[in-house]
Design a protein around this motif. Structure first.
Motif, mmCIF file in Angstrom:
data_model
loop_
_atom_site.group_PDB
_atom_site.id
_atom_site.type_symbol
_atom_site.label_atom_id
_atom_site.label_comp_id
_atom_site.label_asym_id
_atom_site.label_seq_id
_atom_site.Cartn_x
_atom_site.Cartn_y
_atom_site.Cartn_z
ATOM 1 N N LYS A 199 0.852 -1.183 0.000
ATOM 2 C CA LYS A 199 0.000 0.000 0.000
ATOM 3 C C LYS A 199 0.889 1.234 0.000
ATOM 4 O O LYS A 199 1.976 1.247 0.584
ATOM 5 N N TYR A 200 0.418 2.303 -0.598
ATOM 6 C CA TYR A 200 1.215 3.511 -0.775
ATOM 7 C C TYR A 200 1.673 4.100 0.560
ATOM 8 O O TYR A 200 2.796 4.578 0.695
ATOM 9 N N ASP A 201 0.788 4.047 1.567
ATOM 10 C CA ASP A 201 1.079 4.712 2.830
ATOM 11 C C ASP A 201 1.523 3.734 3.929
ATOM 12 O O ASP A 201 1.423 4.038 5.115
ATOM 13 N N LYS A 202 2.009 2.552 3.554
ATOM 14 C CA LYS A 202 2.406 1.566 4.555
ATOM 15 C C LYS A 202 3.665 1.994 5.308
ATOM 16 O O LYS A 202 4.480 2.774 4.818
ATOM 17 N N LYS A 203 3.814 1.429 6.511
ATOM 18 C CA LYS A 203 5.047 1.625 7.273
ATOM 19 C C LYS A 203 6.175 0.887 6.561
ATOM 20 O O LYS A 203 6.004 -0.249 6.120
ATOM 21 N N ILE A 204 7.335 1.535 6.442
ATOM 22 C CA ILE A 204 8.487 0.938 5.778
ATOM 23 C C ILE A 204 9.394 0.335 6.843
ATOM 24 O O ILE A 204 9.846 1.032 7.758
ATOM 25 N N ILE A 205 9.645 -0.965 6.725
ATOM 26 C CA ILE A 205 10.489 -1.665 7.686
ATOM 27 C C ILE A 205 11.889 -1.820 7.101
ATOM 28 O O ILE A 205 12.064 -2.439 6.052
ATOM 29 N N ILE A 206 12.884 -1.241 7.776
ATOM 30 C CA ILE A 206 14.270 -1.441 7.374
ATOM 31 C C ILE A 206 14.961 -2.229 8.493
ATOM 32 O O ILE A 206 14.491 -2.237 9.630
ATOM 33 N N GLY A 207 16.053 -2.909 8.161
ATOM 34 C CA GLY A 207 16.675 -3.751 9.182
ATOM 35 C C GLY A 207 18.159 -3.966 8.981
ATOM 36 O O GLY A 207 18.677 -3.862 7.861
ATOM 37 N N THR A 208 18.832 -4.263 10.088
ATOM 38 C CA THR A 208 20.260 -4.583 10.099
ATOM 39 C C THR A 208 20.480 -5.779 11.015
ATOM 40 O O THR A 208 19.890 -5.853 12.090
ATOM 41 N N CYS A 209 21.326 -6.707 10.579
ATOM 42 C CA CYS A 209 21.708 -7.854 11.407
ATOM 43 C C CYS A 209 23.181 -7.699 11.760
ATOM 44 O O CYS A 209 24.053 -7.865 10.907
ATOM 45 N N ALA A 210 23.452 -7.343 13.013
ATOM 46 C CA ALA A 210 24.824 -7.112 13.470
ATOM 47 C C ALA A 210 24.820 -6.968 14.984
ATOM 48 O O ALA A 210 23.767 -6.745 15.592
ATOM 49 N N THR A 211 25.976 -7.055 15.594
ATOM 50 C CA THR A 211 26.086 -6.863 17.036
ATOM 51 C C THR A 211 25.639 -5.458 17.397
ATOM 52 O O THR A 211 26.139 -4.473 16.848
ATOM 53 N N ALA A 212 24.714 -5.348 18.330
ATOM 54 C CA ALA A 212 24.141 -4.046 18.680
ATOM 55 C C ALA A 212 25.093 -3.195 19.514
ATOM 56 O O ALA A 212 24.959 -1.977 19.557
ATOM 57 N N GLY A 213 26.050 -3.821 20.183
ATOM 58 C CA GLY A 213 26.927 -3.080 21.073
ATOM 59 C C GLY A 213 28.193 -2.547 20.414
ATOM 60 O O GLY A 213 28.995 -1.887 21.067
ATOM 61 N N SER A 214 28.384 -2.800 19.124
ATOM 62 C CA SER A 214 29.602 -2.367 18.436
ATOM 63 C C SER A 214 29.323 -1.105 17.627
ATOM 64 O O SER A 214 28.584 -1.154 16.643
ATOM 65 N N ARG A 215 29.914 -0.003 18.035
ATOM 66 C CA ARG A 215 29.636 1.269 17.360
ATOM 67 C C ARG A 215 30.119 1.274 15.921
ATOM 68 O O ARG A 215 29.598 2.011 15.085
ATOM 69 N N TYR A 216 31.144 0.451 15.627
ATOM 70 C CA TYR A 216 31.652 0.464 14.256
ATOM 71 C C TYR A 216 30.709 -0.242 13.289
ATOM 72 O O TYR A 216 30.943 -0.244 12.080
ATOM 73 N N LYS A 217 29.620 -0.840 13.795
ATOM 74 C CA LYS A 217 28.614 -1.403 12.897
ATOM 75 C C LYS A 217 27.709 -0.315 12.316
ATOM 76 O O LYS A 217 26.979 -0.554 11.364
ATOM 77 N N GLY A 218 27.737 0.895 12.928
ATOM 78 C CA GLY A 218 27.116 2.063 12.310
ATOM 79 C C GLY A 218 25.617 2.233 12.468
ATOM 80 O O GLY A 218 25.028 3.130 11.859
ATOM 81 N N GLN A 219 24.957 1.395 13.284
ATOM 82 C CA GLN A 219 23.499 1.523 13.425
ATOM 83 C C GLN A 219 23.086 2.897 13.947
ATOM 84 O O GLN A 219 21.996 3.383 13.657
ATOM 85 N N GLN A 220 23.961 3.541 14.725
ATOM 86 C CA GLN A 220 23.634 4.846 15.296
ATOM 87 C C GLN A 220 23.360 5.893 14.219
ATOM 88 O O GLN A 220 22.540 6.801 14.410
ATOM 89 N N ASN A 221 24.017 5.752 13.073
ATOM 90 C CA ASN A 221 23.815 6.729 12.000
ATOM 91 C C ASN A 221 22.479 6.521 11.285
ATOM 92 O O ASN A 221 21.877 7.480 10.808
ATOM 93 N N VAL A 222 22.024 5.274 11.224
ATOM 94 C CA VAL A 222 20.690 5.015 10.675
ATOM 95 C C VAL A 222 19.628 5.607 11.599
ATOM 96 O O VAL A 222 18.665 6.219 11.150
ATOM 97 N N ILE A 223 19.833 5.431 12.903
ATOM 98 C CA ILE A 223 18.881 5.974 13.879
ATOM 99 C C ILE A 223 18.817 7.494 13.772
ATOM 100 O O ILE A 223 17.733 8.088 13.843
ATOM 101 N N ARG A 224 19.954 8.143 13.583
ATOM 102 C CA ARG A 224 19.977 9.602 13.410
ATOM 103 C C ARG A 224 19.182 10.017 12.173
ATOM 104 O O ARG A 224 18.525 11.059 12.150
ATOM 105 N N ALA A 225 19.257 9.191 11.127
ATOM 106 C CA ALA A 225 18.571 9.518 9.872
ATOM 107 C C ALA A 225 17.059 9.371 9.976
ATOM 108 O O ALA A 225 16.318 9.963 9.177
ATOM 109 N N LEU A 226 16.582 8.593 10.953
ATOM 110 C CA LEU A 226 15.131 8.377 11.073
ATOM 111 C C LEU A 226 14.382 9.679 11.291
ATOM 112 O O LEU A 226 13.268 9.856 10.797
ATOM 113 N N LYS A 227 14.985 10.594 12.035
ATOM 114 C CA LYS A 227 14.318 11.881 12.282
ATOM 115 C C LYS A 227 14.175 12.677 10.988
ATOM 116 O O LYS A 227 13.145 13.319 10.744
#
Length: 376
Positions: A201-229
């Protein structure tokens, strides 16, 4: 033939039993058992936790171990003597780099004139530089050490096609061969993905995902979270799902700071087969790493026909098109690349599924076994 595999990997251990972990499971072991006899592993160990006993199998009984409780152990004279003794009793060795135990072992391997092969699976410069302040001090040292030993190595297996080869060239014989182990390529998977995209559907929620260790900053998930805003301000409803273990407190703090806490979902550790099931539920896979060799998780996502975007770290650009790559750490550029990928999901699904065929198990294992036979 007495064969010794050397790496820093921490194998979960409970009493005298060792457990498999991501990337080091039965399939990993089979790769070496079918080519060498008397398979022995020199690595580190960590105390097995409940989730490891739940999701992991015991390492096969015909594999033996010599492990250390931490990397600091190798600085002790007693440990170094043990490393030398193990090498002396082995007929051939495979050293996986980057690893501190691996670099220490190479000194004794050369001293004892033992035949050896190096597997280069990542860039120590990128990994350490993006890890911590201490890492920035150690990074150039590890970079030079690895570059020097690989240059003189007689046999090298690189997991990338170009990136690691260009940064750590060798005078010896070498091949490109990823460590990924994919299920058989199934055209039905692609068709299901295309049906999923076409029925959105045009207005559906978009699910994005990453599979990686959550505690390692070099995996870069923090930058995706910043982009959500940024994406939220543009009118997108996006949920970011993170699969993997580790301390989530840092990422949660970033989510709160950038007003995206309700848009981030921590999925925890999933069994390997559950990861593939999860990949089929998301809309876009994201590989935001600050450092990489050739990410197995991304190849697995391509195998499921996932539209995908990633940073420019390591071998990621070898897997994705230029239009799906953003500059690592740049969450603003990530948002731009996300918008383009979201429009072209059907085209990307087809392209990525075809790309994954290059990493089919039978193709990789045949190439690796041929190279191992030359080494033997």
């Amino acid at each position: 033939m007495k064969f010794l595999f050397i790496h820093d990997h921490k194998f979960p251990k409970l009493k005298d039993e060792y457990f498999c972990s991501y990337g080091f499971d039965d399939k990993f072991c089979d790769r070496y058992i079918q080519n060498f006899e008397n398979f022995r592993i020199m690595a580190c160990h960590t105390k097995a936790k409940g989730n490891e006993k739940k999701f992991s199998n015991k390492v096969k009984e015909n594999i033996s171990f010599v492990t250390f409780s931490s990397i600091k152990d190798i600085l002790k004279r007693k440990t170094r003597k043990k490393i030398e003794d193990e090498i002396n009793q082995s007929e051939c060795l495979i050293v996986r780099l980057p690893s501190f135990i691996g670099l220490m072992s190479l000194k004794y391997i050369k001293k004892l004139n033992k035949p050896y092969l190096i597997e280069m699976v990542g860039c120590p410069w990128d990994a350490l530089w993006n890890h911590s302040r201490v890492g920035k001090f150690v990074a150039p040292i590890m970079y030079l050490l690895c570059k020097n030993v690989i240059k003189e190595a007689p046999y090298v297996v690189y997991v990338t096609n170009e990136f690691l080869q260009n940064r750590y060239p060798t005078k010896g014989k070498s091949i490109s061969c990823s460590n990924v182990i994919l299920p058989e390529n199934d055209e039905n998977v692609l068709q299901q993905r295309l049906n999923k995209i076409r029925n959105e559907k045009y207005d559906k929620k978009i699910i994005i995902g990453t599979c990686a260790t959550a505690g390692s900053r070099y995996k870069g998930q923090q930058n995706v979270i910043r982009a959500l805003k940024i994406l939220k301000n543009k009118g997108y409803e996006v949920e970011y799902q993170l699969v993997g273990g580790g301390d989530t407190s840092y990422l949660k703090s970033i989510a709160k700071k950038y007003d995206s806490y309700e848009n981030v979902k921590f999925m925890g550790v999933l069994a390997h087969n559950e990861v593939f099931e999860w990949l089929d539920t998301i809309d876009i896979y994201v590989q935001p790493s600050l450092t990489e060799g050739l990410p197995r998780a991304l190849v697995e996502a391509l195998n499921r026909g996932c539209p995908a975007i990633g940073s420019d770290a390591g071998g990621i650009p070898e897997l994705l098109g230029k239009e799906n790559i953003y500059k690592r750490k740049s969450y603003k550029e990530f948002a731009d690349v996300f918008e383009k990928a979201n429009i072209n999901k059907e085209e990307l699904a087809i392209r990525n599924f075809e790309k994954a065929k290059e990493y089919e198990k039978n193709k990789l294992e045949a190439r690796r076994s041929e190279f191992f036979n030359k080494f033997k």
